[in-house]
Design a protein around this motif. Structure first.
Motif, short mmCIF file in Angstrom:
data_model
loop_
_atom_site.label_atom_id
_atom_site.label_comp_id
_atom_site.label_asym_id
_atom_site.label_seq_id
_atom_site.Cartn_x
_atom_site.Cartn_y
_atom_site.Cartn_z
N LEU A 109 -6.52 10.17 0.10
CA LEU A 109 -7.88 9.57 0.34
C LEU A 109 -8.52 10.15 1.47
O LEU A 109 -9.78 10.63 1.43
N HIS B 194 -12.37 -4.80 1.89
CA HIS B 194 -12.68 -3.40 2.19
C HIS B 194 -12.77 -3.18 3.39
O HIS B 194 -13.46 -3.59 4.09
N HIS C 234 -4.72 -0.19 1.92
CA HIS C 234 -5.06 -0.72 3.24
C HIS C 234 -4.74 -2.20 3.20
O HIS C 234 -5.24 -2.93 3.87
N TRP D 159 -6.91 2.08 -5.06
CA TRP D 159 -6.09 3.15 -3.96
C TRP D 159 -6.47 2.67 -2.52
O TRP D 159 -5.80 2.28 -1.76
N TYR D 160 -8.00 2.73 -2.39
CA TYR D 160 -8.50 2.53 -1.15
C TYR D 160 -8.06 0.78 -0.58
O TYR D 160 -7.65 0.76 0.64
N ARG D 161 -8.35 0.27 -1.77
CA ARG D 161 -8.26 -1.14 -1.14
C ARG D 161 -6.79 -1.65 -0.84
O ARG D 161 -6.52 -2.15 0.12
N LEU E 239 -12.39 10.04 2.08
CA LEU E 239 -12.07 8.52 2.05
C LEU E 239 -11.38 8.08 3.14
O LEU E 239 -10.51 7.18 2.79
N GLU F 288 -10.83 3.28 -6.28
CA GLU F 288 -11.17 1.96 -5.31
C GLU F 288 -9.98 1.24 -5.18
O GLU F 288 -9.80 0.84 -4.17
N GLN G 109 -10.03 5.89 6.68
CA GLN G 109 -10.49 4.67 7.41
C GLN G 109 -10.94 4.71 8.62
O GLN G 109 -10.30 5.41 9.25
N ASN H 62 -14.90 2.60 5.72
CA ASN H 62 -14.91 4.22 5.48
C ASN H 62 -14.92 4.78 6.95
O ASN H 62 -16.13 4.42 7.45
N ARG I 291 -2.82 7.22 1.25
CA ARG I 291 -3.93 7.32 2.49
C ARG I 291 -4.30 8.85 2.94
O ARG I 291 -5.61 9.12 2.93
#
Lengths: 225, 495
Positions: free
Chosen positions: B173, B30, B144, B139-141, B178, B137, B180, B33, B170
Motif C-alpha cells: 500500500l 479509515h 490497519h 486492504w487499507y481498512r 497509500l 480499500e 498511513q 492516508n 501495508r
C-alpha cells in the motif's frame, strides 16, 4: 485400450505429484529467508526445533490449543489416511509382506476414523458461520473428494470385491511404464478416477500443507540470540 | 497471593463467547492516508499511482521472493478455522474480515489469482479474486485493524503468521501511494530528528534536567539522567514516550534510580533517542534498517560496551530478533554482554547479584497484575533462557510488590491478548478499533479486579501503557492504574 489410458494417466500422475511437490518446495526454498521470525518462546537448539516440528507434524500441537473438536477430527482423519496408505502398499508387492498384514487386519477401524474425521470436518465447515465465511467451493470439494474416495474404496473392498492381484499388477506396471489390464469393475474405475483427481490437485492446492508445514519459519527457526 | 481463592473466569477464557458474524461492522473505519509530503519524504509516491494495480501485483511478486514466510503462508493455509476466534479485533468487533484467516485471504485470494495455476484457470472455485478498487480499500481498512501481535500464530497448525501478511499488505500500500499518516509521519520524524516525537536535543536535555530535579525533590538524591555522555559504559535506548507521557515517565525515573543504585555509568543518546521502530509495523525493511542503524551508530560513537533497551515491546522484538540481521554484529560490545539487553534483564541480574535491594512493603498499598506485551511474549525472548520474557519481569515484580495476581491463563504468557493499540494503530482515528480490540484484555482484567481487588496493571511496553490508560475507562476500569514495571521497581528500591 481404456485400461492402457488409465495406466498412462497414473504414470503421469506419479510424475506430476513428485515434480509438483519438488517445484513447490523449490519455490519455498528459493524465497529469501532474511529475518528470524520464530514464534516465541522458541527452542534455542536445533534438537529443540526438531522436537517442535515433530510435535506440530505428528500431534498437531497448535491445533490442540485452538479447538479440541477440530483437533480430534483432524487426528482421526490424518491417521486414518496414513493407515490406509500403508494398507495400499500391498499393491506394490507380488507377495503380501508381513508388516502390512496387521494394517489390513484392522483396516476397517482406520477407514472408520478417516470417514468420521472427514464428516466432522465437513459438518463444521457447513454449520459454523465463521467456517462458511472463510470457505471457497474448493474447500468443501477437497473434503467431498476424499470422502468419495474412502467410500468407493470401502465399496470395492467389502461390498463389491474386485481382483486385488490384478490391481497390484496394474499399479506395479504404472511405475515401469508397463501398462497392464485392470479388472472389469465399475466401482474400481470410479475409485481410481477420483484418486487421479486427488493426485492432480495435491501439489497445486492447499493440500501441500502436509509438506509446507515444516518450511514455516515460525516453526523451523530457532532462537539464536 | 491467595492460591485458595476462587478466581472467576473472564468471559474470554473458559466461558468464551464468540461473536456472531456482523459483516461490514468495521467497514467505515479509515485511518488517515499519509500526506504527499510525508510519503515523498520517505521516497514513496505522494498519492495513489495511476498504474496501482500492476505495481501492487509486481510488488507482491517481489515480496513473495524476498520473504519466505509470506510465500509459505500463502500456500499452506487449509482454512481449518483454528484462528477464527483468536483475534482480539474479531472478538471485539465481530467483523468477519478481522478473523486472521479472512485478513490473510485479502492477499491470498489475489495471490491465487495471479500466482497460482488453479487461481488463473478456476478463480471462483478456489476463491481467487482480482485486486479491484473495493479490494484495495479492504486492504487499507483491514490491514490497519491488525496489531501484528501474532496471537493467531500460536493456534495455527501451519504456523502461519498474520503479521507477516499484514506487513506485506501495508508495504505494498505504501509503495503505491497509500501509506498511513500516523506510522509514516513517525518514521519521518525518527529519520529527521531522532525520535517519534520530533523532540530535538535541547528540548530533550531540558526534559531530562527537570526530571532530575523532580527526583531530587522526591528522594533528596542527585540521580542523573545523562544525555550523550561520551564517558558512559552503557547506552540506554528507551521509547520517547518515557520522556513525557504518563505513566511512562515514572518508569524512566525508576530505571534511573536502579542504574544509580547499581553505580552504573550510563547515558541516553540524542541521536538514538527512540527505541521504537515503526518500520516494523509498515513492513518497510529499508526503513527498519535505517532506524536500527541509528542505535548502533550512537552506541559506537559514544563508545559504550553495553546497550540496554527500555520498556518497549516492538523495540525489544527488533533489538532481540532483527538487530543482528539489520545492522550486523556487535563486536564493539562487551563480550559478556554481546547483544542488546532488556532493562528487565539488567535489573533482574542486579537484583540477583545483590547490587540492588528491593523492599516490596513499599508497594504494600498495591495489588498488581501483569500484562504480557505481545511483541515481548511472542516476538522475542529474554535473558538466554526459554520463556525468560515471562519469568524475568514476574520475578522482578514479585520482588517489588507484595501481591501479584495472574489473569486467566488464556490471556497471559504466550496466549496474551494485545492491548488493542499495537502495530501502528495507536492513533485517534482508530479509536473505535482500539476500544473494541481491548475487550478481551479488559474482560480478563475485570475478572481479577472483582476477585482480587487488583489496583494496578503493569506493562513493559509504551504502546500498551498509552493504549490501556486511554481505553480501560471505556470498559469501566477507570480505577485500575496502568503502571510501568520500573515505576514499581523504583518505588521498592532501597536507595
Amino acid at each position: 485400450m481404456f485400461d492402457t489410458l488409465v495406466g498412462i494417466a497414473f504414470s503421469l500422475a506419479w510424475l506430476w505429484l513428485v515434480c509438483g511437490i519438488a517445484y513447490r518446495v523449490s519455490v519455498w526454498l528459493g524465497a529469501r529467508s532474511r529475518f528470524l521470525i520464530p514464534l516465541a518462546p522458541a527452542p534455542r537448539s536445533r534438537v529443540g526445533v526438531l522436537g517442535r516440528l515433530f510435535l506440530e507434524v505428528f500431534t498437531f500441537r497448535s491445533l490442540a490449543r485452538a479447538n479440541r473438536t477440530t483437533w480430534l477430527a483432524s487426528l482421526a482423519f490424518h491417521y486414518g489416511l496414513l493407515w490406509t496408505l500403508v494398507m495400499h502398499l500391498r499393491f506394490a508387492y507380488e507377495v503380501l509382506p508381513i508388516f502390512i498384514v496387521p494394517f489390513i487386519r484392522f483396516g476397517i477401524w482406520a477407514t472408520l476414523a478417516l470417514v468420521t474425521g472427514l464428516v466432522i470436518l465437513l459438518l463444521r465447515r457447513l454449520l459454523i458461520d465463521r467456517m462458511r465465511y472463510i470457505s471457497s467451493p474448493s474447500d468443501y470439494l477437497h473434503l467431498v473428494l476424499l470422502l468419495c474416495i474412502a467410500l468407493s474404496g470401502v465399496l470395492i473392498k467389502r461390498v463389491w470385491p474386485t481382483n486385488l492381484f490384478e490391481v497390484g499388477e496394474f499399479f506395479r506396471g504404472t511405475f515401469v511404464l508397463n501398462w497392464m489390464p485392470l479388472p472389469d469393475h465399475a466401482g474400481l474405475i470410479i475409485h481410481l478416477s477420483l484418486v487421479l483427481i486427488l493426485l492432480f490437485v495435491f501439489p497445486i492446492s492447499k493440500l501441500v500443507h502436509g509438506v509446507g508445514v515444516v518450511f514455516s519459519p515460525t516453526f523451523n527457526q530457532r532462537d539464536r540470540s | 497471593m491467595n492460591a485458595d481463592k476462587h478466581t472467576p473466569d473472564p468471559v474470554v477464557g473458559r466461558y468464551r463467547v464468540i461473536p456472531i458474524l456482523h459483516e461490514g461492522a468495521m467497514a467505515q473505519t479509515h485511518t488517515a492516508n499519509a500526506t504527499p509530503a510525508i510519503q515523498e519524504a520517505s521516497g514513496l509516491p505522494g498519492k495513489l499511482v495511476a498504474d496501482w494495480h500492476d505495481r501492487a501485483i509486481a510488488r507482491l511478486g517481489e515480496l513473495l521472493k524476498e520473504r519466505r514466510g509470506l510465500q509459505v503462508f500463502m500456500d499452506t493455509c487449509t482454512k481449518c478455522g483454528a484462528c477464527t476466534d483468536k483475534c482480539h479485533y474479531f472478538l471485539g468487533t465481530a467483523d468477519p474480515k478481522n478473523m486472521p484467516v479472512a485478513r490473510q485471504d485479502l492477499i491470498r485470494s489475489v495471490y491465487r489469482r495471479h500466482f497460482t495455476l488453479a487461481g488463473k484457470l478456476f478463480p471462483k472455485l478456489v476463491g481467487a479474486r482480482d485486486l479491484d478498487k473495493p479490494m484495495l480499500e479492504d486492504w487499507y481498512r483491514y490491514f490497519h485493524q491488525c496489531s501484528e501481535c501474532r496471537r493467531c500464530t500460536v493456534f495455527c497448525p501451519k504456523g502461519i503468521d498474520t503479521s507477516e501478511v499484514t506487513m506485506a499488505g501495508r508495504e505494498i500500500l505504501a509503495a503505491i501511494g497509500l501509506g498511513q499518516q500516523y506510522s509514516q509521519e513517525i518514521i519521518g520524524k525518527v529519520n529527521s530528528v531522532g525520535n517519534n516525537l520530533g523532540m530535538k536535543k535541547p528540548a530533550l536535555a531540558n526534559v531530562l534536567e527537570s526530571l532530575e530535579e523532580d527526583i531530587l525533590d522526591e528522594t533528596g538524591l542527585a540521580i542523573r539522567l545523562p544525555l550523550d555522555d561520551a564517558t558512559a559504559d552503557m547506552l540506554v535506548v528507551t521509547p520517547s514516550a518515557d520522556f513525557f507521557a504518563e505513566p511512562h515517565v515514572d518508569g524512566l525515573i525508576g530505571m534511573a534510580k536502579v542504574l544509580h543504585a547499581a553505580g552504573i555509568h550510563w547515558t541516553l543518546s540524542s541521536e538514538a533517542s527512540e527505541a521504537a521502530n515503526f518500520a516494523l509495523f509498515t513492513g518497510q525493511h529499508d526503513q527498519m534498517q535505517a532506524i536500527a542503524l541509528r542505535i548502533s551508530t550512537a552506541a559506537q560513537s559514544l563508545g559504550v560496551s553495553r546497550i540496554v533497551m527500555g520498556e518497549c515491546g516492538h523495540a525489544w522484538r527488533v533489538a532481540y530478533s532483527f538487530m543482528d540481521t539489520l545492522v550486523g554484529g556487535f563486536d564493539y560490545l562487551d563480550p559478556e554482554h554481546p547483544r542488546p539487553e532488556h532493562i528487565c534483564e539488567l535489573s533482574h541480574e542486579l537484583l540477583q547479584s545483590g547490587l540492588i535491594t528491593l523492599d516490596p512493603s513499599r508497594n504494600a498499598d498495591k495489588v498488581v497484575t501483569f500484562h504480557d506485551s505481545c511483541n515481548v511474549a511472542r516476538g522475542a525472548g529474554m535473558g538466554n533462557i526459554k520463556g525468560g520474557q515471562f519469568t524475568i519481569p514476574r520475578a522482578l515484580l514479585r520482588a517489588s510488590v507484595p501481591q501479584l495476581v495472574e489473569m486467566s491463563s488464556d490471556t497471559t504468557h504466550q496466549k496474551t491478548f494485545c492491548c488493542g493499540g499495537g502495530g501502528g494503530l495507536l492513533t485517534d482515528d482508530l479509536m473505535e478499533v482500539r476500544v473494541k480490540g481491548a475487550l478481551p484484555r479488559a474482560q480478563a482484567l475485570q475478572a481479577v479486579v472483582s476477585s482480587d481487588k487488583v489496583t494496578h496493571l503493569v506493562a513493559i511496553c509504551a504502546i500498551c501503557k498509552t493504549q490501556l490508560s486511554q481505553v480501560l475507562p471505556q470498559h469501566d476500569l477507570a480505577d485500575v492504574q496502568v503502571t510501568s514495571l520500573h515505576h514499581l521497581v523504583g518505588d521498592a528500591l532501597v536507595l
